[in-house]
Design an enzyme around this catalytic site. Sequence first.
Site, short mmCIF file in Angstrom:
data_model
loop_
_atom_site.label_atom_id
_atom_site.label_comp_id
_atom_site.label_asym_id
_atom_site.label_seq_id
_atom_site.Cartn_x
_atom_site.Cartn_y
_atom_site.Cartn_z
N GLY A 94 0.85 -1.19 0.00
CA GLY A 94 0.00 0.00 0.00
C GLY A 94 0.88 1.24 0.00
N CYS A 133 -8.66 -4.48 -3.52
CA CYS A 133 -7.32 -4.53 -2.94
C CYS A 133 -7.34 -4.11 -1.46
CB CYS A 133 -6.36 -3.66 -3.75
SG CYS A 133 -4.62 -3.97 -3.39
N LYS A 164 -0.04 11.82 -3.52
CA LYS A 164 0.16 10.71 -4.46
C LYS A 164 0.22 11.24 -5.90
CE LYS A 164 -1.49 7.20 -1.40
NZ LYS A 164 -2.67 6.48 -0.93
N ASP A 204 -2.36 4.72 -5.95
CA ASP A 204 -0.90 4.74 -5.84
C ASP A 204 -0.36 6.01 -6.45
OD1 ASP A 204 0.33 2.06 -4.74
OD2 ASP A 204 -1.56 1.65 -5.72
N ASN A 241 -4.00 2.60 -9.72
CA ASN A 241 -4.24 1.80 -8.51
C ASN A 241 -4.14 0.33 -8.90
OD1 ASN A 241 -4.98 1.71 -5.65
ND2 ASN A 241 -6.91 0.83 -6.33
N LYS A 242 -4.32 -0.54 -7.92
CA LYS A 242 -4.17 -1.98 -8.11
C LYS A 242 -4.81 -2.47 -9.41
CE LYS A 242 -2.37 -4.35 -6.16
NZ LYS A 242 -0.98 -4.65 -6.61
C1 RUB Z 1 -2.03 -1.52 -2.94
C2 RUB Z 1 -3.00 -0.61 -3.63
C3 RUB Z 1 -3.70 0.40 -2.76
C4 RUB Z 1 -2.95 1.74 -2.84
C5 RUB Z 1 -3.46 2.73 -1.80
O1 RUB Z 1 -1.24 -2.24 -3.86
O2 RUB Z 1 -3.17 -0.63 -4.83
O3 RUB Z 1 -5.01 0.61 -3.21
O4 RUB Z 1 -1.57 1.54 -2.64
O5 RUB Z 1 -3.17 2.26 -0.51
P1 RUB Z 1 -0.02 -3.15 -3.30
P2 RUB Z 1 -3.06 3.27 0.73
O6 RUB Z 1 -0.59 -4.13 -2.33
O7 RUB Z 1 0.56 -3.79 -4.52
O8 RUB Z 1 0.96 -2.21 -2.63
O9 RUB Z 1 -4.35 3.97 0.80
O10 RUB Z 1 -2.79 2.39 1.92
O11 RUB Z 1 -1.94 4.20 0.44
#
Ligand code: RUB
Length: 309
Positions: A22, A132, A237, A201, A211-212
Amino acid sequence: MKQTLRPIQETARRIKQLEVQGARNVAVAAIEAMDTLAKGTKAKSKKEFFKELFEAKTILFSSRETEPLMRNAVRLIMSQVEKNVHEKVVELAETVTSASEQFLKDLESSKEKIAEIGARRISNKATVLTHCHSSTVTHLLRKAKLEGKAFEVICTESRPVFQGRITAKEMLELGVKTTLIVDSAARSFMNQVDLVLVGADAITSEGNVVNKIGTSMIALVAKESRTPFYVVSELLKFDPVTKFGSYERIEERSPDEVWNIPPKNLNIRNPAFDVTRRDFVHGIICEEGVIPPQSIMQVIHRKYPWVLD
Ligand code: RUB
């Protein structure tokens, strides 16, 4: 490898292997590693210390390609050290620590604001679909739950590494009615969903969202069934390179995650993320409010002008 870079190497390894996942958690781990490096530095001169910081930055940036929040954070911290006119390493290291602490504090306060704003969009008895695992989304849902709302959540499992299970476990711990579905069942359930919430992301200068993998397909399905699709994300981001013409790079992970003993000659592709075009996004729920994705550049200019330096 220098002893002082060990914590950086170890953090990069954990990020690469998704022990830390994440965007937010990745950024937090990277900042903490920079701080640990500064606290343990044996550098004898400003020059030596800067060399260590630059090496650390390179190692961290190469751990995952699609993580502008981590890059923005590390860049901000480094720029503050660069502005420090002192020659003594101890004073420069203190700047790393204070800049890191401030960044983490601001990030935490963004998370709280986002949860506060976004929770208002969750009505009692709503069904929310998420994809995700986004800690920003789950924090928002926690806030709505603490406000006494009785909503339910549908989580996609998020192949190939099943981060949807992390979301499902967190929701169950909160006492939220939770259903896990395979990714390809999103259309079958969309008609009973009131809103979709996904994390991000990266956000590009045009307001597109990375994003994922699978997020854009869910956005397409949501649009087709007229279900509001929101992105829940810190503004940091935003990736400045997209303003200057580069595309956001999409990390491609090992095929082993998809099939660890595949038949010979099989080509397996495993992109970790995809791009959801802004026309599929109802709004970005961020620390400045619910904003249209098209306004991202103005909001960044106003709130975080340093990102564009
Ligand atoms: C995680 C993912 C999340 C974003 C946002 O992918 O796509 O939706 O990173 O997360 P992975 P957050 O598991 O490949 O890292 O809100 O925690 O920043």
